[in-house]
Design a protein around this motif. Structure first.
Motif, PDB file in Angstrom:
ATOM      1  N   HIS A   1       0.848  -1.200   0.000  1.00 59.76           N
ATOM      2  CA  HIS A   1       0.000   0.000   0.000  1.00 59.76           C
ATOM      3  C   HIS A   1       0.880   1.246   0.000  1.00 59.76           C
ATOM      4  CE1 HIS A   1      -3.945   1.882   1.721  1.00 59.76           C
ATOM      5  NE2 HIS A   1      -3.222   2.822   1.134  1.00 59.76           N
TER       6      HIS A   1
ATOM      7  N   HIS B   1       1.413   5.290  -2.082  1.00 60.62           N
ATOM      8  CA  HIS B   1       0.871   6.282  -3.022  1.00 60.62           C
ATOM      9  C   HIS B   1       2.010   6.789  -3.899  1.00 60.62           C
ATOM     10  CE1 HIS B   1      -3.118   6.006  -1.401  1.00 60.62           C
ATOM     11  NE2 HIS B   1      -2.539   5.884  -0.214  1.00 60.62           N
TER      12      HIS B   1
ATOM     13  N   ASP C   1       1.365   2.646   3.607  1.00 62.63           N
ATOM     14  CA  ASP C   1       0.508   3.745   3.130  1.00 62.63           C
ATOM     15  C   ASP C   1       1.423   4.928   2.777  1.00 62.63           C
ATOM     16  OD1 ASP C   1      -1.795   5.022   2.324  1.00 62.63           O
ATOM     17  OD2 ASP C   1      -2.782   4.960   4.273  1.00 62.63           O
TER      18      ASP C   1
ATOM     19  N   GLU D   1      -7.377   1.457  -3.424  1.00 57.40           N
ATOM     20  CA  GLU D   1      -8.153   1.196  -2.238  1.00 57.40           C
ATOM     21  C   GLU D   1      -9.528   1.807  -2.404  1.00 57.40           C
ATOM     22  OE1 GLU D   1      -6.767   3.605   1.276  1.00 57.40           O
ATOM     23  OE2 GLU D   1      -5.337   4.413  -0.172  1.00 57.40           O
TER      24      GLU D   1
HETATM   25 ZN   LIG Z   1      -3.710   4.828   1.241  1.00 53.65          ZN
END
Ligand SMILES: [Zn+2]
Length: 402
Positions: A60, A62, A290, A156
């Motif tokens: 996960h 970005h 994340d 997501e």
């Molecule tokens: Zn995220």
């Protein structure tokens, strides 16, 4: 060809001192130490008895830069290959996230291809957090996963059709089920997992409860979903423990902790311990970063947060170190949460393990688990702390982002 000698091999299971033979980016063989090259020309690297483990698989991140919730200036910059390499991440799964208005799937697939050119194994998911239906590249989730090499799943996606901050009326769970089935069918066709990365509104009452119904009513395998950053609140942790006891994956967010401005989150190492104590199998627990996301910072006693909370990639490694420092798990078990478990959950069968035939993504860790050297697809990416591979624009990257 390359030989990595005197590796204290954690595959992630401990295999003792070994020599690892790498050929064309893959692990060709794992031998007792002292393997000879038979006159073949061969690069050699001596691990000197240090731990050698699979490169981390971060499910996960970005990669295009998250954020955007606090104005255009809050859009985080694109992730650079060196940020991943320094963090020990040799495989990354990117996703759009919150901002699918100024960013789109064409840009995400392009960035994924760019990271591959820079030597990192990169993949991505189709979709975005807040839109039902989700944005895609080809017009459908199915065709994105079936025909675009880089796209291995969907997400997501927020359970709530109303977005991140609101409970669902119920249509959201229905949509998530439809998106999951689209991924499942396309994944079968293209031999990918086609799984769905879930975002849930963590501060509201329902948390994961609609998803238990989805799994019960539809029969979609519980392992087809990855609920993300389950340590965000106590309520989410409780539901995630039940999810994990039923055999589902539970993904701890390495950047969600009171130390990183999430007052209501559980420290990742503590979340790992609590999930184990709640009866979740260690083989169900994942940790992801994340990373390169930048949600608004939660400010105490203030309704309107004004600063972006940048999420560094390096905290994935830190979460692992913390689990070890606090004596919560043995190293092979903790490593699995950032390597082999993640590879199984995401269908990346060549990743997350060190065995003949697997991709030669390896880390050399010093005595304190510091990342000494990184090999990605057999290529030296960092040697004794010195970067050997960089992206085209890495030289102008600000140090504090890495
Ligand atoms: Zn995220």
């Amino acid at each position: 060809m390359k030989i990595i000698r005197n590796a204290n091999l954690h595959a992630p299971e401990p295999l003792g001192l070994r020599d690892i033979v790498v050929c064309s980016g893959k692990i060709a063989a794992i031998h007792q130490c002292g393997v000879t090259t038979g006159g073949l020309e061969c690069d050699e690297y001596d691990a000197g008895g240090d731990i050698v483990c699979p490169g981390f698989v971060d499910n996960h991140a970005h990669v295009l830069g998250g954020g955007g919730g606090l104005g255009f200036s809050s859009r985080a910059p694109e992730l650079q290959a060196s940020q991943l390499i320094k963090a020990g991440i040799t495989s990354v799964i990117g996703m759009l996230g919150f901002d699918a208005t100024s960013k789109n799937m064409a840009a995400l697939v392009s960035k994924t291809k760019a990271l591959r050119e820079d030597g990192v194994s990169a993949y991505c998911l189709t979709g975005a957090t807040l839109e039902h239906p989700v944005p895609t590249l080809t017009g459908m989730i199915r065709t994105d996963i079936a025909f675009v090499d880089e796209i291995i799943g969907v997400g997501e996606i927020s359970i709530s059709e109303l977005g991140y901050g609101y409970d669902s009326f119920g249509a959201g769970a229905q949509y998530v089920a439809e998106a999951a089935v689209a991924g499942l069918l396309a994944g079968r066709l293209s031999r990918k997992a086609g799984y769905l990365c879930l975002q849930v509104p963590p501060y509201l009452s329902q948390v994961l409860k609609p998803m238990f119904q989805v799994v019960e009513k539809t029969g979609i395998p519980i392992t087809h979903f990855i609920p993300s950053h389950v340590n965000q609140t106590d309520g989410y942790m409780e539901d995630a423990a039940e999810w994990g006891r039923r055999g589902g994956w539970v993904d701890i967010g390495a950047n969600y902790s009171p130390e990183n401005n999430y007052a209501r989150a559980t420290l990742p190492s503590e979340a790992y311990r609590r999930l184990l104590e709640a009866g979740v199998g260690a083989d169900r627990i994942l940790i992801s970063s994340d990373g390169n996301g930048a949600p608004p910072k939660e400010e105490k006693g203030e309704n309107k947060p004004r600063v972006a909370n940048y999420m560094p990639m390096r905290n994935l490694h830190r979460a692992l170190c913390r689990i070890m420092d606090e004596g919560i798990a043995e190293l092979p078990q903790a490593l699995a949460a950032v390597t082999s478990n993640v590879a199984r959950a995401t269908g990346l069968t060549q990743k997350g393990r060190l065995a003949p035939g697997c991709d030669a993504d390896l880390l050399v860790l010093d005595r304190n688990l510091g990342i000494r050297s990184v090999f990605a697809m057999g290529q030296a990416a960092m040697i004794d702390g010195e970067l050997r591979r960089r992206g085209m624009f890495d030289r102008i990257l600000l140090d504090e982002l890495s």
